[in-house]
Design a protein around this motif. Structure first.
Motif, short mmCIF file in Angstrom:
data_model
loop_
_atom_site.label_atom_id
_atom_site.label_comp_id
_atom_site.label_asym_id
_atom_site.label_seq_id
_atom_site.Cartn_x
_atom_site.Cartn_y
_atom_site.Cartn_z
N LEU A 90 0.85 -1.31 -0.01
CA LEU A 90 0.20 0.20 0.01
C LEU A 90 0.93 1.30 0.02
O LEU A 90 0.61 2.29 -0.70
CB LEU A 90 -1.15 0.00 1.18
CG LEU A 90 -2.15 -1.04 1.21
CD1 LEU A 90 -2.76 -0.95 2.47
CD2 LEU A 90 -3.13 -0.72 0.15
N LYS A 91 1.92 1.30 0.89
CA LYS A 91 2.84 2.49 0.75
C LYS A 91 3.46 2.54 -0.58
O LYS A 91 3.59 3.81 -1.03
CB LYS A 91 3.93 2.15 1.84
CG LYS A 91 4.64 3.24 2.28
CD LYS A 91 3.75 4.15 3.26
CE LYS A 91 4.85 5.29 4.15
NZ LYS A 91 3.91 5.96 5.11
N LEU A 92 3.92 1.45 -1.11
CA LEU A 92 4.54 1.73 -2.54
C LEU A 92 3.59 2.14 -3.56
O LEU A 92 3.98 2.94 -4.57
CB LEU A 92 5.13 0.37 -2.93
CG LEU A 92 6.32 -0.08 -2.18
CD1 LEU A 92 6.64 -1.55 -2.58
CD2 LEU A 92 7.59 0.87 -2.39
N ASP A 93 2.37 1.85 -3.39
CA ASP A 93 1.16 2.23 -4.26
C ASP A 93 0.69 3.51 -4.06
O ASP A 93 0.81 4.27 -5.26
CB ASP A 93 0.12 1.40 -4.12
CG ASP A 93 -1.28 1.82 -5.22
OD1 ASP A 93 -0.93 1.24 -6.41
OD2 ASP A 93 -2.02 2.34 -4.95
N ALA A 94 1.02 4.20 -3.01
CA ALA A 94 0.72 5.59 -2.91
C ALA A 94 1.99 6.54 -3.30
O ALA A 94 1.58 7.30 -3.93
CB ALA A 94 0.60 5.69 -1.37
N LEU A 95 3.21 5.89 -3.20
CA LEU A 95 4.61 6.54 -3.49
C LEU A 95 4.36 6.63 -5.20
O LEU A 95 4.71 7.82 -5.67
CB LEU A 95 5.54 5.85 -3.19
CG LEU A 95 6.78 6.37 -3.61
CD1 LEU A 95 6.86 7.86 -3.12
CD2 LEU A 95 8.22 5.51 -3.12
N LEU A 96 3.86 5.61 -5.79
CA LEU A 96 3.80 5.60 -7.19
C LEU A 96 2.66 6.54 -7.54
O LEU A 96 2.93 7.12 -8.76
CB LEU A 96 3.50 4.29 -7.81
CG LEU A 96 4.81 3.12 -7.62
CD1 LEU A 96 4.16 1.59 -8.07
CD2 LEU A 96 5.86 3.40 -8.47
#
Length: 373
Positions: free
Chosen positions: A97-103
């Motif tokens: 989820l954190k990586l998706d928000a960063l992307l």
């Protein structure tokens, strides 16, 4: 009268022999690598077996008891690591989820910065993600196959260790029979030096791994990173791989810090691990590990890279002790002593080089004859 072999023919034969040896090592790695691991473990366990035999225990029983204790210790360590891995897997959804928000933030920034339609950026991201997913599926399949082969190796290694320990006197006598009686002293020195190097090197590695694990865990606990014990132990185990393991070991705690905290936490983890690596490279390794194996840094790096290209992770781990054994053999063979010197860690200082240069210059300049009265 025998005709001397031309230098180009000799060099060609040596090159063909080296290529043939490398090809054989690569093709037979499934047989050779477990045997090397088993031989190293047998050398490490030999003192305990000999101790039990001196206590009037039957040799077969002593070998069985030693292997059982070693296997129980290794299985306990694996069980602890697996329990930590199961706990660590719970944080993977949060990391995704954190990586998706960063992307998503990267899409917005790229679209506004370079004046590209956001739909195009999203399409590029989707294609890249699908490629990563497909690659991950292939990696998972290869990992399952690798785990299956690893289980086979883990079953074979104890059998190999048992056989090597049982037939150790026969193997030593066989090595003696390969050489003349006058060379037995040199053979015994090589065998004793090899055994000492392997035992000292592995003990040094375990001490280094323990110290680095404590330092990693303490650093992560101070920074408040989750799963500090698992990440600290994993980093210490990866750090065993010379020169490259330390770089890989910092990635997992940085990802965890980013998933459970902020990019600033990841930077602090990088700074903490960099300091630990500096302490490890300048104090722990020279005093604990490098003092046991006298191999210079250039040869060590080349050996690790060549071992990784040949046998993968196992080759990277086995490269240093194998090169150390080669150095011992080279040092006891007159025609190979220059190669043993090349592998060594002797670093001539500038003053010594200047002194040698002055001596050679004085030898080349003829001395003036004394004047006769």
């Amino acid at each position: 009268m025998t005709t001397p072999v031309p230098n180009y023919a000799r060099a060609s034969l040596i090159f063909i022999g080296i290529c043939t040896l490398i090809a054989a090592l690569y093709i037979l790695q499934g047989l050779i690598v477990p045997l090397i691991y088993a031989t190293i473990l047998a050398i490490v366990l030999t003192p305990l077996v000999n101790l039990l035999v001196r206590k009037r225990m039957n040799r077969l029983l002593a070998i069985t008891l030693t292997i059982t204790v070693a296997a129980a210790l290794i299985l306990t360590i694996f069980a602890l690591v697996l329990s930590q891995i199961s706990m660590f897997s719970e944080a993977i959804p949060q990391l995704m989820l954190k990586l998706d928000a960063l992307l998503h933030q990267a899409e917005v920034w790229t679209s506004g910065k370079f004046h590209i339609h956001r739909f195009s950026v999203h399409s590029w991201r989707t294609e890249a993600s699908s490629g990563i997913i497909n690659g991950s599926k292939a990696m998972v399949g290869a990992t399952l196959v690798g785990v299956g082969s690893l289980l086979v190796v883990l079953i074979l290694i104890p059998v190999y260790v048992f056989m090597i320990l049982l037939y150790q006197p026969l193997l030593v006598e066989f090595i003696h029979k390969l050489f003349s009686t006058g060379e037995h002293t040199a053979v015994n020195e090589v065998l004793a030096s090899t055994r000492k190097i392997i035992q000292s090197y592995l003990v040094g590695l375990m001490v280094e791994a323990l110290i680095v694990a404590i330092l990693n865990t303490a650093c992560l606990l101070i920074l408040g990173i989750d799963y500090a014990i698992f990440l600290g132990i994993t980093g210490a185990l990866l750090n065993i791989i010379p020169y490259l393991g330390g770089i890989i070991a910092v990635i997992l705690p940085m990802l965890m810090a980013f998933a459970t905290g902020s990019p600033t936490d990841a930077i602090w983890v990088l700074a903490g691990y960099s300091f630990i690596q500096m302490v490890d490279n300048h104090f722990i390794v020279p005093g604990v590990v490098a003092s046991k194996v006298k191999i210079n840094a250039l040869i060590s790096v080349l050996a690790v890279l060549a071992g990784g290209a040949l046998w993968g992770l196992s080759g990277m781990f086995l490269s240093i002790p194998l090169v150390a054994i080669l150095k011992v053999v080279f040092d006891h063979v007159d025609c190979m002593k220059p190669w043993g010197f090349l592998l060594g860690s002797i670093e001539p200082t500038a003053s010594k080089l200047a002194q040698k240069l002055k001596v050679k210059t004085r030898q080349l300049i003829p001395r003036p004859e004394p004047k006769r009265s």
